[in-house]
Each structure stands twice: as structure tokens, then as C-alpha cells.
Motif scaffolding. Structure first.
Motif, PDB file in Angstrom:
ATOM      1  N   MET A 430      44.543  17.773  11.467  1.00 27.87           N
ATOM      2  CA  MET A 430      44.310  18.652  12.608  1.00 27.87           C
ATOM      3  C   MET A 430      44.159  17.813  13.872  1.00 27.87           C
ATOM      4  SD  MET A 430      41.544  21.080  10.689  1.00 27.87           S
ATOM      5  CE  MET A 430      40.856  19.695   9.795  1.00 27.87           C
ATOM      6  N   GLY A 431      44.139  18.512  15.016  1.00 24.26           N
ATOM      7  CA  GLY A 431      43.902  17.797  16.254  1.00 24.26           C
ATOM      8  C   GLY A 431      44.986  17.962  17.288  1.00 24.26           C
ATOM      9  N   GLY A 432      45.636  19.139  17.333  1.00 22.65           N
ATOM     10  CA  GLY A 432      46.597  19.423  18.385  1.00 22.65           C
ATOM     11  C   GLY A 432      47.684  18.378  18.478  1.00 22.65           C
ATOM     12  N   ALA A 433      47.838  17.788  19.667  1.00 28.91           N
ATOM     13  CA  ALA A 433      48.908  16.820  19.905  1.00 28.91           C
ATOM     14  C   ALA A 433      48.789  15.592  19.009  1.00 28.91           C
ATOM     15  CB  ALA A 433      48.913  16.395  21.372  1.00 28.91           C
ATOM     16  N   TYR A 434      47.587  15.275  18.526  1.00 30.46           N
ATOM     17  CA  TYR A 434      47.409  14.060  17.723  1.00 30.46           C
ATOM     18  C   TYR A 434      48.139  14.129  16.384  1.00 30.46           C
ATOM     19  CZ  TYR A 434      45.205  10.444  14.879  1.00 30.46           C
ATOM     20  OH  TYR A 434      44.993   9.368  14.055  1.00 30.46           O
ATOM     21  N   GLN A 435      48.509  15.299  15.924  1.00 34.74           N
ATOM     22  CA  GLN A 435      48.935  15.455  14.534  1.00 34.74           C
ATOM     23  C   GLN A 435      50.080  14.536  14.088  1.00 34.74           C
ATOM     24  OE1 GLN A 435      48.808  19.649  13.068  1.00 34.74           O
ATOM     25  NE2 GLN A 435      47.891  20.047  15.057  1.00 34.74           N
ATOM     26  N   PRO A 436      51.189  14.411  14.816  1.00 34.00           N
ATOM     27  CA  PRO A 436      52.220  13.475  14.343  1.00 34.00           C
ATOM     28  C   PRO A 436      51.721  12.042  14.250  1.00 34.00           C
ATOM     29  CG  PRO A 436      53.101  14.917  16.043  1.00 34.00           C
ATOM     30  CD  PRO A 436      51.616  15.123  16.029  1.00 34.00           C
ATOM     31  N   ASN A 437      50.967  11.614  15.257  1.00 39.51           N
ATOM     32  CA  ASN A 437      50.359  10.283  15.237  1.00 39.51           C
ATOM     33  C   ASN A 437      49.440  10.158  14.021  1.00 39.51           C
ATOM     34  OD1 ASN A 437      49.182   8.162  17.943  1.00 39.51           O
ATOM     35  ND2 ASN A 437      49.030   7.809  15.750  1.00 39.51           N
ATOM     36  N   GLY A 438      48.682  11.218  13.749  1.00 40.09           N
ATOM     37  CA  GLY A 438      47.781  11.222  12.594  1.00 40.09           C
ATOM     38  C   GLY A 438      48.516  11.112  11.281  1.00 40.09           C
ATOM     39  N   HIS A 439      49.645  11.792  11.160  1.00 40.12           N
ATOM     40  CA  HIS A 439      50.445  11.682   9.937  1.00 40.12           C
ATOM     41  C   HIS A 439      50.934  10.251   9.746  1.00 40.12           C
ATOM     42  CE1 HIS A 439      51.659  16.199   9.348  1.00 40.12           C
ATOM     43  NE2 HIS A 439      50.390  16.060   9.679  1.00 40.12           N
ATOM     44  N   ALA A 440      51.474   9.662  10.820  1.00 36.94           N
ATOM     45  CA  ALA A 440      52.013   8.309  10.724  1.00 36.94           C
ATOM     46  C   ALA A 440      50.920   7.300  10.398  1.00 36.94           C
ATOM     47  CB  ALA A 440      52.724   7.939  12.024  1.00 36.94           C
ATOM     48  N   ARG A 441      49.751   7.433  11.032  1.00 36.98           N
ATOM     49  CA  ARG A 441      48.649   6.493  10.771  1.00 36.98           C
ATOM     50  C   ARG A 441      48.119   6.642   9.345  1.00 36.98           C
ATOM     51  NH1 ARG A 441      43.694   3.700  13.215  1.00 36.98           N
ATOM     52  NH2 ARG A 441      45.235   3.004  14.703  1.00 36.98           N
ATOM     53  N   PHE A 442      47.950   7.880   8.892  1.00 39.86           N
ATOM     54  CA  PHE A 442      47.472   8.115   7.521  1.00 39.86           C
ATOM     55  C   PHE A 442      48.442   7.503   6.509  1.00 39.86           C
ATOM     56  CE2 PHE A 442      47.455  11.131   3.822  1.00 39.86           C
ATOM     57  CZ  PHE A 442      46.236  10.749   3.294  1.00 39.86           C
ATOM     58  N   LEU A 443      49.740   7.725   6.720  1.00 37.68           N
ATOM     59  CA  LEU A 443      50.740   7.160   5.818  1.00 37.68           C
ATOM     60  C   LEU A 443      50.692   5.638   5.844  1.00 37.68           C
ATOM     61  CD1 LEU A 443      53.164   7.530   3.950  1.00 37.68           C
ATOM     62  CD2 LEU A 443      54.598   7.842   5.978  1.00 37.68           C
ATOM     63  N   SER A 444      50.542   5.049   7.024  1.00 40.16           N
ATOM     64  CA  SER A 444      50.445   3.594   7.132  1.00 40.16           C
ATOM     65  C   SER A 444      49.185   3.069   6.444  1.00 40.16           C
ATOM     66  CB  SER A 444      50.461   3.183   8.603  1.00 40.16           C
ATOM     67  OG  SER A 444      50.275   1.800   8.753  1.00 40.16           O
ATOM     68  N   ASN A 445      48.073   3.782   6.596  1.00 38.95           N
ATOM     69  CA  ASN A 445      46.840   3.364   5.919  1.00 38.95           C
ATOM     70  C   ASN A 445      47.034   3.301   4.404  1.00 38.95           C
ATOM     71  OD1 ASN A 445      45.372   3.096   8.268  1.00 38.95           O
ATOM     72  ND2 ASN A 445      44.318   5.058   8.084  1.00 38.95           N
ATOM     73  N   LEU A 446      47.780   4.275   3.867  1.00 40.24           N
ATOM     74  CA  LEU A 446      48.017   4.311   2.425  1.00 40.24           C
ATOM     75  C   LEU A 446      48.997   3.235   1.982  1.00 40.24           C
ATOM     76  CD1 LEU A 446      48.429   8.182   1.915  1.00 40.24           C
ATOM     77  CD2 LEU A 446      46.431   6.813   1.286  1.00 40.24           C
ATOM     78  N   VAL A 447      50.111   3.141   2.706  1.00 37.54           N
ATOM     79  CA  VAL A 447      51.209   2.278   2.265  1.00 37.54           C
ATOM     80  C   VAL A 447      51.007   0.824   2.684  1.00 37.54           C
ATOM     81  CG1 VAL A 447      53.691   1.856   2.477  1.00 37.54           C
ATOM     82  CG2 VAL A 447      52.837   4.197   2.236  1.00 37.54           C
ATOM     83  N   ASP A 448      50.662   0.604   3.956  1.00 36.17           N
ATOM     84  CA  ASP A 448      50.549  -0.767   4.461  1.00 36.17           C
ATOM     85  C   ASP A 448      49.250  -1.443   4.049  1.00 36.17           C
ATOM     86  OD1 ASP A 448      53.024  -0.829   5.885  1.00 36.17           O
ATOM     87  OD2 ASP A 448      52.125   0.392   7.455  1.00 36.17           O
ATOM     88  N   TYR A 449      48.173  -0.669   4.012  1.00 32.43           N
ATOM     89  CA  TYR A 449      46.856  -1.271   3.754  1.00 32.43           C
ATOM     90  C   TYR A 449      46.276  -0.909   2.395  1.00 32.43           C
ATOM     91  CZ  TYR A 449      47.170  -2.310   8.712  1.00 32.43           C
ATOM     92  OH  TYR A 449      47.588  -2.769   9.937  1.00 32.43           O
ATOM     93  N   GLN A 450      47.014  -0.101   1.638  1.00 35.59           N
ATOM     94  CA  GLN A 450      46.610   0.263   0.276  1.00 35.59           C
ATOM     95  C   GLN A 450      45.191   0.845   0.236  1.00 35.59           C
ATOM     96  OE1 GLN A 450      48.834  -0.115  -2.631  1.00 35.59           O
ATOM     97  NE2 GLN A 450      50.120  -0.087  -0.788  1.00 35.59           N
ATOM     98  N   MET A 451      44.827   1.586   1.274  1.00 34.43           N
ATOM     99  CA  MET A 451      43.509   2.243   1.282  1.00 34.43           C
ATOM    100  C   MET A 451      43.505   3.391   0.284  1.00 34.43           C
ATOM    101  SD  MET A 451      42.602   2.531   5.337  1.00 34.43           S
ATOM    102  CE  MET A 451      42.738   1.137   6.453  1.00 34.43           C
ATOM    103  N   ASP A 452      42.322   3.664  -0.316  1.00 30.77           N
ATOM    104  CA  ASP A 452      42.240   4.867  -1.133  1.00 30.77           C
ATOM    105  C   ASP A 452      42.206   6.086  -0.213  1.00 30.77           C
ATOM    106  OD1 ASP A 452      39.566   5.654  -0.407  1.00 30.77           O
ATOM    107  OD2 ASP A 452      38.714   4.402  -1.983  1.00 30.77           O
ATOM    108  N   LEU A 453      42.298   7.266  -0.801  1.00 30.33           N
ATOM    109  CA  LEU A 453      42.502   8.483  -0.023  1.00 30.33           C
ATOM    110  C   LEU A 453      41.396   8.719   1.000  1.00 30.33           C
ATOM    111  CD1 LEU A 453      44.890  10.333  -0.254  1.00 30.33           C
ATOM    112  CD2 LEU A 453      43.564  11.846  -1.726  1.00 30.33           C
ATOM    113  N   GLN A 454      40.138   8.574   0.573  1.00 29.57           N
ATOM    114  CA  GLN A 454      39.034   8.838   1.487  1.00 29.57           C
ATOM    115  C   GLN A 454      38.956   7.766   2.576  1.00 29.57           C
ATOM    116  OE1 GLN A 454      36.905  11.730   1.274  1.00 29.57           O
ATOM    117  NE2 GLN A 454      36.606  11.029   3.361  1.00 29.57           N
ATOM    118  N   ALA A 455      39.165   6.526   2.200  1.00 25.30           N
ATOM    119  CA  ALA A 455      39.134   5.444   3.195  1.00 25.30           C
ATOM    120  C   ALA A 455      40.235   5.626   4.233  1.00 25.30           C
ATOM    121  CB  ALA A 455      39.272   4.093   2.503  1.00 25.30           C
ATOM    122  N   ALA A 456      41.390   6.117   3.806  1.00 32.11           N
ATOM    123  CA  ALA A 456      42.499   6.323   4.732  1.00 32.11           C
ATOM    124  C   ALA A 456      42.179   7.387   5.769  1.00 32.11           C
ATOM    125  CB  ALA A 456      43.759   6.706   3.958  1.00 32.11           C
TER     126      ALA A 456
END
Length: 526
Positions: A430-456
Motif C-alpha cells: 500500500m501507499g499510493g504512488a509508492y507502490q511500484p517502488n515498494g514492489h521493486a524494493r520488496f523483490l530486491s530485498n528477497l532476491v538480492d539480500y535473501q531476507m526472509d519474508l518479515q525482514a523484507a
């Protein structure tokens, strides 16, 4: 795994079914529906509609929704666009002649597009639900009548945006003219009556007859051009999802008029950098993400519109476009104007996710846009109107120029991930305009940094696509200084950036879920 010496949340695990959303009551109601034999669609609708009284500043039956559905036993993803259209008589010329250079936000019926969510809920329930729309609405009807104690994040948002309310909106969504305090029981009995009628007679109880007459009369009394015919003609559409890969993981989004393509473009641009080598909360990552976002959001503002009028997805999502935009990024300095810098390249914004026992997955987002939407509500039933019309442009000839019957550019975007062709996650930010940025950052947290779901979801966020660079708590003082040295205007956000929920579907059947601590919600499973 998180540090158990510090405050935080653990990821939630379950083997049967799972729900994650932004309010505990909505999560519980959705789990109850599942445990009583309902499926993910039944539960998602139940939880989402209930959020209209739990978080009325965020959503309501006068709003829109979008959904992605993975049917049980399948890996295909079905998209549903439940966004409403502008009234047929809306005229950009008339608005410009009245002195508007941009669409009004609050207190003006020009920003009110026809609500699409109820039609979408009815269609989803009929086509993919199990228990029927009446069963999904029953819990919400009870709580709209009896009331819900106001949660802490909701109270904070309410106090900040109570000034957005006008006329009947102020009467319906304040207590003695003020924002309710934490723990105050908020009721919406008029909307409960509307939901009862929908439960009995379906979508026509909302779009035809007394409820529609209340909406039209309220809007017309304020100068709106909405008609009963506009409401009766409202219909959602099934659409083909769009997708792109990020280092082998497929990100699935909805096509325009939503901004899902912006998340895909950001991911495509980010893939061209070694993100994993950067400190996840360092200046270099924040700078790079901000510059990528500026360019991707500029493309969004140029091209994302009702696809019946303009469709430039091939350009927005092409490798050549990504390469050309990435070439504009300097690791040491900011782009002064994303619009000017990209001229040669471009020549021509509540969430609930549910997974059931049969592994049907639903990613659903439901909103009235700005806090309390247009700030307007109907006189008789207290239905809160969205201000999605504010997503239109008043620039003559713009692809997203306001016009009768058009759908505005939309910010709300549910998402899913696929791995090796299998749906592995349902999530949303959620977060209005932030949403695409949020999707990309969440995906990067998972893939690039191997964070678990809650940490991401927990990790600090930054956002600099549309002006100053907002940095949440969690960025060190030296990061602030390093970003200033690159030319960023750095500031703390007014409130926490966005909110998110996610459910991971493990190949072994295990469900893992997380809910963003920036909201009041939780993940629940059994």
C-alpha cells in the motif's frame, strides 16, 4: 532469522490456509470464513469489505479494487480490473474553462469516478467464490452496525486527514466534528444497510435504485455531472496480467490503467546493477533506487492511461528503453529533471492476500485513493466517495487526459511472484504512488539480500521518485549526509512509507506469511 533480543515480528507459518492484511479483525474474519469452508475469494472479499469500517480513511464501498487470482490446482493467474470510469459527461475542456489546471482533490465531485469495487466483488464471488456474496458480507454487516474500536495507526491517519472531509463526509466520518481517538468505537450503520441490500440482491442493489439515487443526488447537488446511467453501466473487466523477470523470479502485475508496468520497468532497470553488493540501508542503494524511480515514474506519467485510448506497454517495458534510461543515471549525482533527461528516450498508486486449503491464492487491493478519498459522502447512507478522478491529467492531448467514460491512471496494484512457472507468492504494497517502488524494493530485498519474508517488509524504506528523498528511521546519519552530497534533498516522511503483506506458497505445501508493522495488521493461519 531476526534478533530475538530486539522488538520485532516473526514470520508466520501454517500448513492449511493463511491470511495477511492491515487490521487484525479483518484477518480473523477472513480466517473464520476459510475455517467454515469458504475459499480464498470468499475470505478476501469478507476481509476487504470489513476494512471499510476498520480503516475508513483507506477504503470503502465508494471505491475501486483490483485483484489477481490463482485458481486452485492451477498456476495461471487471472486478473480483474474493478476500477470505475469517469461519468460520461465529464469534460476536460469544462474543467479548464472553470479555472482548473489540474484535477481537484477534495470536496469537489469532479474528482469522483464511479465506484467499481462492488461490481468486482460480485463478479469474483460468482465466478470464483464458494459460499456466495451474502456469506462474505455477513461479518462486515455486523461490524458496520456494531462498530469497531479505532486502532492506533488508523487514529493517527484519521487525525492527519480529518481536514479532507467536507459536508456529509464530515458528518459521517467524525465524532462530534473531530477525528476519533484510539479505542473509540466507530460505526457506519448507513453503509451496513447498503451491504444488507447487496447481500440480498447483488450488485444491482448498489448501482440501480435507492442507493444509486442517493449517490447521484448527492453528487449532482454539488455540481457533479454523474447520472444514474453512469452507475447502472458500471462493469469490471477480466484482463491478462503482465509480467517480467528479476534475476529469474517472475513478477506478475496487472496492466494499465494501473501502474503495475512501472514496477516491472523499475525491476528491469535495477537488474542492470549489482544491487546485492550494496549496503541494503546505505546511501548508494537509496540513491540508485531514487534515480531509477524518477525515470520509471516519469514514464508512468507520460504513458499509463486507459488502454482503450493509449497503449504504450511495448515501449515502457522494452529492454532498449531500460538500457537508455539506465544510461542517464550517475552514481554520484542526482538527475535534475527526469522529464528533461528522458526526452530523447520517450520520443513518441488497503490490501489483503489469502491462500486457502486448495491453494487458491488471491491478491486484492481496494481503495478510495487519498485519505478519505474525495472527502465527500452521501447524504442518506454515508457512502464515502473515492477521488480517483484526481488521477486524470488536464493537459490537453495527454494520454491520460480527463474524459467521459475513461478510466484514470490508477495507483493500486496487487502482485504475485512466480518461480519456474509456479506461483510462489501473493503480495501487495500500500501507499499510493509508492507502490511500484515498494514492489521493486520488496523483490530486491528477497532476491538480492535473501531476507526472509518479515525482514523484507520490516527493512527501512526510502522514496524519492516525486520530489525530496524521504528516508525512514533506520538510515544512519552518515547516509543522510552522503545522499545530500549527491544532491538529494533528504527529509523524514510525514508517516511511515507504505504498508505491505505477503504470503509465500512453498513447493512442499508450507505457507509463510508476513504483515507490515507500519500498519495495525497481522498474518494469521491454521
Amino acid at each position: 532469522m531476526r534478533d530475538f533480543h530486539l522488538p520485532g515480528r516473526s514470520t508466520v507459518y501454517a500448513s492449511n490456509a493463511m491470511v495477511a492484511t492491515s487490521h487484525p479483525l479483518a484477518a480473523k474474519v477472513a480466517v473464520d470464513i476459510l475455517s467454515e469452508g469458504g475459499n480464498a475469494v470468499d475470505a478476501a472479499i469478507a476481509g476487504a469489505v470489513l476494512l471499510g469500517v476498520c480503516e475508513p480513511q483507506m477504503t470503502g464501498i465508494g471505491g475501486d479494487c483490483f485483484a489477481l487470482v490463482k485458481p486452485a490446482g492451477e498456476e495461471r493467474v487471472v486478473g480483474l480490473n474493478g476500477s470505475g470510469r469517469a461519468p460520461a459527461a465529464l469534460s476536460a475542456d469544462a474543467l479548464r474553462a472553470a479555472g482548473h489546471s489540474s484535477m481537484p482533490l477534495y470536496g469537489d465531485p469532479a474528482s469522483v469516478s464511479i465506484p467499481g469495487a462492488i461490481d468486482a466483488f460480485a463478479r469474483l464471488s460468482a465466478d470464483y467464490g464458494r459460499k456466495g456474496l451474502d456469506a462474505s458480507l455477513a461479518p462486515a454487516i455486523r461490524y458496520f452496525e456494531e462498530g469497531v474500536p479505532v486502532a492506533p495507526r488508523v487514529a493517527s491517519d484519521w487525525a492527519k486527514s480529518v481536514g479532507n472531509l467536507h459536508g456529509h463526509g464530515k458528518a459521517a466520518f467524525t465524532v462530534e466534528g473531530k477525528a476519533p481517538a484510539v479505542g473509540t468505537v466507530f460505526k457506519a450503520p448507513g453503509q451496513a444497510e447498503v451491504l444488507k441490500r447487496i447481500a440480498k440482491d447483488g450488485r444491482d442493489a448498489f448501482y440501480i435504485g435507492e442507493v444509486a439515487e442517493d449517490m447521484v443526488a448527492t453528487l449532482q447537488a454539488m455540481g457533479g455531472v454523474h447520472t444514474l446511467e453512469d452507475f447502472a453501466a458500471t462493469a469490471c473487466d477480466y484482463v491478462e496480467p503482465i509480467s517480467g523477470t528479476y534475476r529469474g523470479t517472475e513478477l506478475v502485475e496487472l496492466p494499465p490503467n494501473g501502474q503495475g508496468a512501472t514496477a516491472l520497468q523499475m525491476a528491469k532497470m535495477m537488474e542492470r546493477f549489482d544491487i546485492a553488493s550494496l549496503d541494503p540501508v546505505g546511501a548508494e542503494r537509496a540513491h540508485l533506487e531514487a534515480e531509477i524511480a524518477k525515470l520509471a515514474y516519469n514514464a508512468r506519467d507520460r504513458f499509463i492511461a486507459d488502454p482503450e485510448y493509449v497503449n504504450r506497454l511495448d515501449h515502457v517495458l522494452s529492454d532498449a528503453t531500460a538500457d537508455a534510461l539506465v544510461a542517464l543515471i550517475n552514481p554520484d549525482t542526482v538527475i535534475a529533471s527526469a522529464h528533461d533527461a528522458s526526452q530523447a528516450v520517450h520520443k513518441d498508486t488497503i490490501y489483503i492476500t489469502v491462500v486457502d486449503q486448495d491453494r487458491m491464492a488471491v491478491s486484492l487491493i481496494y481503495s478510495i485513493f487519498h485519505s478519505f478519498g474525495s472527502g465527500l459522502a452521501t447524504e442518506k447512507f454515508g457512502i464515502n466517495f473515492q477521488n480517483r478522478g484526481a488521477g486524470f491529467s488536464l493537459t490537453e492531448g495527454h494520454p491520460n487526459e480527463a474524459g467521459g467514460g475513461k478510466r484514470p491512471m490508477h495507483t493500486i496494484i496487487p502482485a504475485m511472484l512466480k518461480e519456474d512457472g509456479r506461483v510462489s507468492m501473493s503480495f501487495g504494497v500500500m501507499g499510493g504512488a509508492y507502490q511500484p517502488n515498494g514492489h521493486a524494493r520488496f523483490l530486491s530485498n528477497l532476491v538480492d539480500y535473501q531476507m526472509d519474508l518479515q525482514a523484507a517488509l520490516d527493512a527501512p524504506r526510502s522514496f524519492g521518485a516525486l520530489g525530496p528523498l524521504d528516508l525512514e528511521n533506520g538510515y544512519a546519519p552518515d547516509v543522510w549526509e552522503a545522499l545530500r552530497a549527491k544532491g538529494h534533498t533528504v527529509q523524514p516522511p510525514e508517516t511511515a512509507i507504505g504498508g505491505a503483506q505477503a504470503i509465500h506458497l512453498g513447493p512442499d505445501g508450507l505457507l509463510t506469511a508476513a504483515s507490515d508493522p507500519r500498519k495495525d495488521g497481522i498474518a494469521l493461519g491454521f
